[in-house]
Design a protein around this motif. Structure first.
Motif, short mmCIF file in Angstrom:
data_model
loop_
_atom_site.label_atom_id
_atom_site.label_comp_id
_atom_site.label_asym_id
_atom_site.label_seq_id
_atom_site.Cartn_x
_atom_site.Cartn_y
_atom_site.Cartn_z
N ILE A 1 12.69 37.60 3.03
CA ILE A 1 11.45 38.08 2.82
C ILE A 1 10.09 37.43 3.04
N GLY A 2 9.09 37.73 3.90
CA GLY A 2 8.07 36.90 4.08
C GLY A 2 6.80 37.31 3.18
N PHE A 3 5.58 36.92 3.70
CA PHE A 3 4.45 37.13 2.96
C PHE A 3 3.25 37.22 4.08
N ASP A 4 2.43 38.22 3.97
CA ASP A 4 1.14 38.30 4.91
C ASP A 4 1.18 39.58 5.48
N ASP A 5 2.34 39.95 6.28
CA ASP A 5 2.58 41.12 7.25
C ASP A 5 1.61 40.77 8.29
N MET A 6 1.86 39.73 8.87
CA MET A 6 1.06 39.45 10.02
C MET A 6 1.43 40.04 11.18
N THR B 1 10.98 42.23 6.48
CA THR B 1 10.26 42.69 5.21
C THR B 1 9.52 41.84 4.53
N THR B 2 8.37 42.21 4.09
CA THR B 2 7.26 41.11 3.92
C THR B 2 6.33 41.74 2.97
N VAL B 3 5.58 40.88 2.24
CA VAL B 3 4.55 41.29 1.35
C VAL B 3 3.17 41.40 1.89
N ARG B 4 2.75 42.65 2.32
CA ARG B 4 1.52 42.91 2.95
C ARG B 4 0.37 42.31 2.30
#
Lengths: 366, 366
Positions: free
Chosen positions: A297-302, A314-317
């Motif tokens: 899982i990432g972070f940003d939803d770039m 899958t990421t934290v937007r």
């Protein structure tokens, strides 16, 4: 290149018209109080000399430039390499342009140039500043404070006092220094949601690749990871946390370290999407399947980074463009005196911190 | 956000010290001619009020800001999407920082904002400007001229008079307006080298995907293509030239048009590397092998774009970073009065145009 040499000065106009500098200044800046024959003489001198009113002089009267500085506390190479900054600038540019304010981006080669940036900010060339990507021990916030420039920070600044994000051990509102206005996303809450999702998927060896830990966003995301892991058996294994720096290259190195230390790792929460990209590359090269063997899982939803990752991330937007837009809006409102000092508005709680929500976006990687 | 309201003014210092504004200004700016007891009184008032000398006031005396504006005549989204600009800014940033000058990047949403940019330039906030990516009919050069700001242009500007690049039909030096200083690469000569290389490989149906034809670089590269093709049988077939815009998406569209019009095309000279990337994608999708069926050459040698293309791109190399560096160097030299007005130096021929050489870099695509 030669025009500047012969560019007529306010003094030359005053001499030509036979009036004082103050009188010229008043006429040029549209002020009242200069009688007509005198004003006419000034206007004739202005025309004859081809005088261009100098904003430096005008600003002594109006004290407004309709210009806002943006300072990203990173070397310019990083500014152009990380799409995060382009997105934030996009929001800022749209908002400033809508209010006919000029975006003045002050670029540097690194921290050594921050004193020069502060001089420019103090120099009366802009009405205010938007400052982001601060690192701990950067002298910039102090220099900006001394310069007396109205400023909105992107990301919770961390100087003086207790500014950790709220959490189980210290519930309550976001911390902050009184009078410091900043916009941030819910880094800690977003991290908790991501890690809980991994745990709910049945993963037990959940690792965290951190961001640059001299930045509050990285510290808060690490705190969020720990909030969840502390309740799991073996969850506080320190080998599961590897420090990195928010870059794809950093993510690669950290993932290699992780596989070395904990070959049984079954999930990774990366501090941002770029770091996750690096981790995905190393996992693929090591023959691990994502998400079957290791969920990520990432972070940003770039975008398009997260969508085009293999597999899609899958990421934290967080809404990066909106964050920039909001920073600009808060600054302009403050400059026009529209801020309600007595209490909170929707955008500005009394402690000066605006925390935007995050949401988990599920794609194939977890 | 509230400091600016209470920020002490020059006037307040003057009132506190019981002297004139001019006296305060002289003391604050380190000028001579103020007797000691008076100067001491001013310094005490400055300290008591916490007065930060305003560069707007100081600049009225020194007329220098140690700051240089950079204006890229493109929307900010394009500035951050095209690595060409990042490279040019890198060179500029290094050179300005080496001379302790602040890089002030003025971003816009588009041409409608250029009047506001010109107002900022005229406003006495910078010592000079570096302006690039101009388009025909852009009012910016005229506005900048009226503002009287010392300026160096990146890319040959095209206003008034004959400024086409030299070629067989008009041999001689690069054209230019007297007094206009610019840095460019040998667009026409580089294009000739590229097209000659394709012809030497035995290709006869050599197409050209142009850049944005409202920019001199695109016009000059098209002229270079025509210089070589005019001598070939069937070389002046107009269907072989497709207009595009220097972007990968534009290159894709143009390549599709080309394959439609001339399925027998056996070589493409693309106006830049990004356009070539788009062309490569469409050629691959159409089942053509590069270089066996269609050879492709780009322009710029932008790294890593050209190296990581599939196959790696043969291209015309220009030193983009050095171009930025040279622009900054010429401006700073002009500002410090170091320019030799009587004649040419190595960097500045009398007509103001500096043309950097190009070289063909051979890789797999041609």
């Amino acid at each position: 290149m030669t025009e500047a040499v012969s560019r007529p000065t306010l003094e030359a106009v005053a001499a030509r018209a036979g009036v004082s500098r103050a009188t010229v200044s008043r006429v040029v800046n549209g002020g009242d109080g200069v009688r007509e024959p005198l004003a006419e003489r000034v206007r004739r001198a202005v025309a004859e000399l081809g005088y261009v009113p100098n904003q430096a002089a005008r600003s002594l009267v109006t004290r407004r430039h309709d210009a806002v500085a943006v300072v990203i506390a990173e070397p310019e190479t990083r500014v152009f390499a990380d799409p995060f900054f382009a997105l934030q600038l996009r929001g800022i540019s749209k908002e400033l342009t809508a209010h006919d304010n000029q975006l003045v981006l002050l670029l540097t080669e690194g921290r050594d140039d921050h004193a020069r940036v502060a001089r420019y900010l103090a120099g009366g060339h802009v009405d205010g500043a938007l400052v982001f990507s601060l690192h701990l021990d950067d002298p910039l916030p102090g220099l900006i404070h001394d310069a007396g420039v109205p400023t909105v920070f992107g990301g919770r600044p961390d100087w003086g006092g207790d500014t950790r994000a709220p959490g189980p051990e210290r519930p309550g509102r976001a911390g902050g220094n009184p009078g410091v206005v900043y916009v941030d996303c819910d880094n800690r809450g977003g991290a908790r949601t991501a890690v809980r999702h991994l745990v709910d998927l049945g993963r037990r060896r959940v690792a965290h690749i951190t961001g640059a830990l001299d930045q509050t966003s990285a510290v808060d995301r690490l705190d969020g990871y720990r909030d969840v892991m502390a309740d799991l058996p073996g969850g506080s294994d320190p080998r599961l946390v590897v420090e990195s720096d928010f870059t794809p290259g950093g993510g690669e190195g950290a993932m290699r370290t992780l596989l070395d230390r904990c070959p049984d790792v079954d999930a990774v929460f990366a501090a941002n999407d770029l770091t996750a990209l690096g981790a995905l590359r190393v996992l693929r090269a090591s023959g691990r399947r994502v998400p079957e063997d290791v969920a990520v899982i990432g972070f940003d939803d770039m975008l398009p980074v997260a969508m085009e990752a293999d597999p899609p991330l899958t990421t934290v937007r967080q809404d990066i463009e909106e964050m920039g837009r909001l920073m600009a809006r808060l600054l302009l409102r403050g400059l026009s005196g529209g801020r309600d000092r007595a209490g909170a508005t929707a955008d500005t709680p009394p402690d000066g911190g605006v925390i935007l929500p995050t949401t988990l976006v599920r794609r194939a990687s977890a």
